[in-house]
Write a protein that holds these residues in place. Structure first.
Motif, PDB file in Angstrom:
ATOM      1  N   SER A  81       0.826  -1.200   0.000  1.00 42.74           N
ATOM      2  CA  SER A  81       0.000   0.000   0.000  1.00 42.74           C
ATOM      3  C   SER A  81       0.865   1.257   0.000  1.00 42.74           C
ATOM      4  CB  SER A  81      -0.919  -0.005   1.221  1.00 42.74           C
ATOM      5  OG  SER A  81      -1.655   1.183   1.297  1.00 42.74           O
ATOM      6  N   GLN A  82       1.921   1.245   0.793  1.00 40.85           N
ATOM      7  CA  GLN A  82       2.835   2.389   0.848  1.00 40.85           C
ATOM      8  C   GLN A  82       3.536   2.568  -0.495  1.00 40.85           C
ATOM      9  OE1 GLN A  82       6.005   2.048   3.684  1.00 40.85           O
ATOM     10  NE2 GLN A  82       6.550   4.198   3.525  1.00 40.85           N
ATOM     11  N   SER A  83       3.936   1.476  -1.129  1.00 36.28           N
ATOM     12  CA  SER A  83       4.588   1.552  -2.442  1.00 36.28           C
ATOM     13  C   SER A  83       3.658   2.157  -3.477  1.00 36.28           C
ATOM     14  CB  SER A  83       5.035   0.164  -2.905  1.00 36.28           C
ATOM     15  OG  SER A  83       6.034  -0.333  -2.070  1.00 36.28           O
ATOM     16  N   LEU A  84       2.377   1.776  -3.435  1.00 32.60           N
ATOM     17  CA  LEU A  84       1.402   2.347  -4.371  1.00 32.60           C
ATOM     18  C   LEU A  84       1.230   3.844  -4.145  1.00 32.60           C
ATOM     19  CD1 LEU A  84      -1.323  -0.450  -4.447  1.00 32.60           C
ATOM     20  CD2 LEU A  84       0.141   0.286  -6.327  1.00 32.60           C
ATOM     21  N   SER A  85       1.204   4.258  -2.888  1.00 35.77           N
ATOM     22  CA  SER A  85       1.067   5.685  -2.579  1.00 35.77           C
ATOM     23  C   SER A  85       2.264   6.468  -3.098  1.00 35.77           C
ATOM     24  CB  SER A  85       0.933   5.896  -1.075  1.00 35.77           C
ATOM     25  OG  SER A  85      -0.243   5.317  -0.607  1.00 35.77           O
ATOM     26  N   ILE A  91       4.179   9.651 -11.081  1.00 33.03           N
ATOM     27  CA  ILE A  91       3.565   9.771 -12.400  1.00 33.03           C
ATOM     28  C   ILE A  91       3.546  11.252 -12.805  1.00 33.03           C
ATOM     29  CG2 ILE A  91       1.430   9.444 -13.721  1.00 33.03           C
ATOM     30  CD1 ILE A  91       0.942   6.950 -12.014  1.00 33.03           C
ATOM     31  N   GLY A  92       4.053  11.512 -14.003  1.00 32.98           N
ATOM     32  CA  GLY A  92       4.133  12.872 -14.521  1.00 32.98           C
ATOM     33  C   GLY A  92       5.448  13.562 -14.223  1.00 32.98           C
ATOM     34  N   ALA A 110       5.100   7.723 -17.260  1.00 33.56           N
ATOM     35  CA  ALA A 110       3.713   7.558 -17.705  1.00 33.56           C
ATOM     36  C   ALA A 110       2.948   6.635 -16.759  1.00 33.56           C
ATOM     37  CB  ALA A 110       3.669   6.997 -19.123  1.00 33.56           C
ATOM     38  N   SER A 111       3.629   5.604 -16.253  1.00 32.14           N
ATOM     39  CA  SER A 111       2.961   4.663 -15.343  1.00 32.14           C
ATOM     40  C   SER A 111       3.996   3.978 -14.459  1.00 32.14           C
ATOM     41  CB  SER A 111       2.166   3.609 -16.125  1.00 32.14           C
ATOM     42  OG  SER A 111       3.035   2.790 -16.861  1.00 32.14           O
ATOM     43  N   ILE A 112       3.509   3.386 -13.402  1.00 36.18           N
ATOM     44  CA  ILE A 112       4.349   2.639 -12.452  1.00 36.18           C
ATOM     45  C   ILE A 112       3.719   1.272 -12.251  1.00 36.18           C
ATOM     46  CG2 ILE A 112       5.242   2.518 -10.095  1.00 36.18           C
ATOM     47  CD1 ILE A 112       6.475   4.825 -11.336  1.00 36.18           C
ATOM     48  N   SER A 113       4.541   0.234 -12.282  1.00 31.83           N
ATOM     49  CA  SER A 113       4.054  -1.097 -11.925  1.00 31.83           C
ATOM     50  C   SER A 113       4.887  -1.609 -10.757  1.00 31.83           C
ATOM     51  CB  SER A 113       4.137  -2.061 -13.114  1.00 31.83           C
ATOM     52  OG  SER A 113       5.468  -2.226 -13.527  1.00 31.83           O
ATOM     53  N   ILE A 114       4.226  -2.294  -9.858  1.00 31.48           N
ATOM     54  CA  ILE A 114       4.901  -2.812  -8.663  1.00 31.48           C
ATOM     55  C   ILE A 114       4.807  -4.321  -8.690  1.00 31.48           C
ATOM     56  CG2 ILE A 114       4.890  -2.860  -6.144  1.00 31.48           C
ATOM     57  CD1 ILE A 114       3.629  -0.069  -6.251  1.00 31.48           C
ATOM     58  N   SER A 119       9.533  -1.536  -7.797  1.00 28.02           N
ATOM     59  CA  SER A 119       8.720  -0.694  -8.679  1.00 28.02           C
ATOM     60  C   SER A 119       9.433  -0.490 -10.005  1.00 28.02           C
ATOM     61  CB  SER A 119       8.464   0.658  -8.023  1.00 28.02           C
ATOM     62  OG  SER A 119       7.794   0.493  -6.802  1.00 28.02           O
ATOM     63  N   ILE A 120       8.659  -0.530 -11.083  1.00 28.57           N
ATOM     64  CA  ILE A 120       9.177  -0.296 -12.432  1.00 28.57           C
ATOM     65  C   ILE A 120       8.405   0.885 -13.015  1.00 28.57           C
ATOM     66  CG2 ILE A 120       9.549  -1.255 -14.739  1.00 28.57           C
ATOM     67  CD1 ILE A 120      11.120  -2.747 -12.618  1.00 28.57           C
TER      68      ILE A 120
END
Length: 138
Positions: A81-85, A91-92, A110-114, A119-120
């Motif tokens: 959850s912290q990584s997503l926050s 982004i941007g 443009a985007s983040i994937s975990i 994280s990428i």
């Protein structure tokens, strides 16, 4: 815990030590532990019974391992959850990095994937960058 097999025909006095504090995904759960405990009680030598404090000690150890596993699961969820926050804040943003060949790249995220490795960040031009040391965010 000393357990002798009910079908062991070699020797009734031989025993094997079994650890119930396994951390693997196929570890011993409460039901299996209780089945083993009952089997041990049924097959113990009546002239030399086991100490009941050993049973309680093993049950307490199993309980603490179960609680530690639940704590680890909740901690993993919290870290995700912290990584997503944190990823949302990237982004941007413009990032720059140097790859293993020494080439420097710059672009907007443009985007983040975990995933399990971390994280990428995917830049607008399609380049994928690992979020971590060596990444400059501006």
């Amino acid at each position: 815990m000393n357990v002798t097999s009910a079908t062991d025909s070699t020797s009734k006095s031989s025993s094997s030590t079994s650890s119930t504090t396994s951390t693997s995904s196929t570890g011993v759960d409460y039901n299996t532990f209780l089945q083993l405990l009952i089997a041990e009680m049924k097959n113990q030598d009546p002239t030399n019974p086991m100490d009941t404090s050993q049973y309680m000690s093993q049950f307490a150890q199993l309980s603490s391992v179960e609680q530690a596993m639940q704590t680890n699961t909740k901690l993993d969820a919290l870290l995700s959850s912290q990584s997503l926050s944190q990823a949302d804040g990237l982004i941007g943003k413009t990032v720059s990095f140097t790859d293993s060949t020494g080439a420097t790249f710059t672009g907007k995220v443009a985007s983040i994937s975990i995933n399990s490795d971390g994280s990428i960040a995917t830049l607008e031009n399609g380049t994928k960058v690992a979020v971590g040391p060596g990444l400059t965010i501006s």
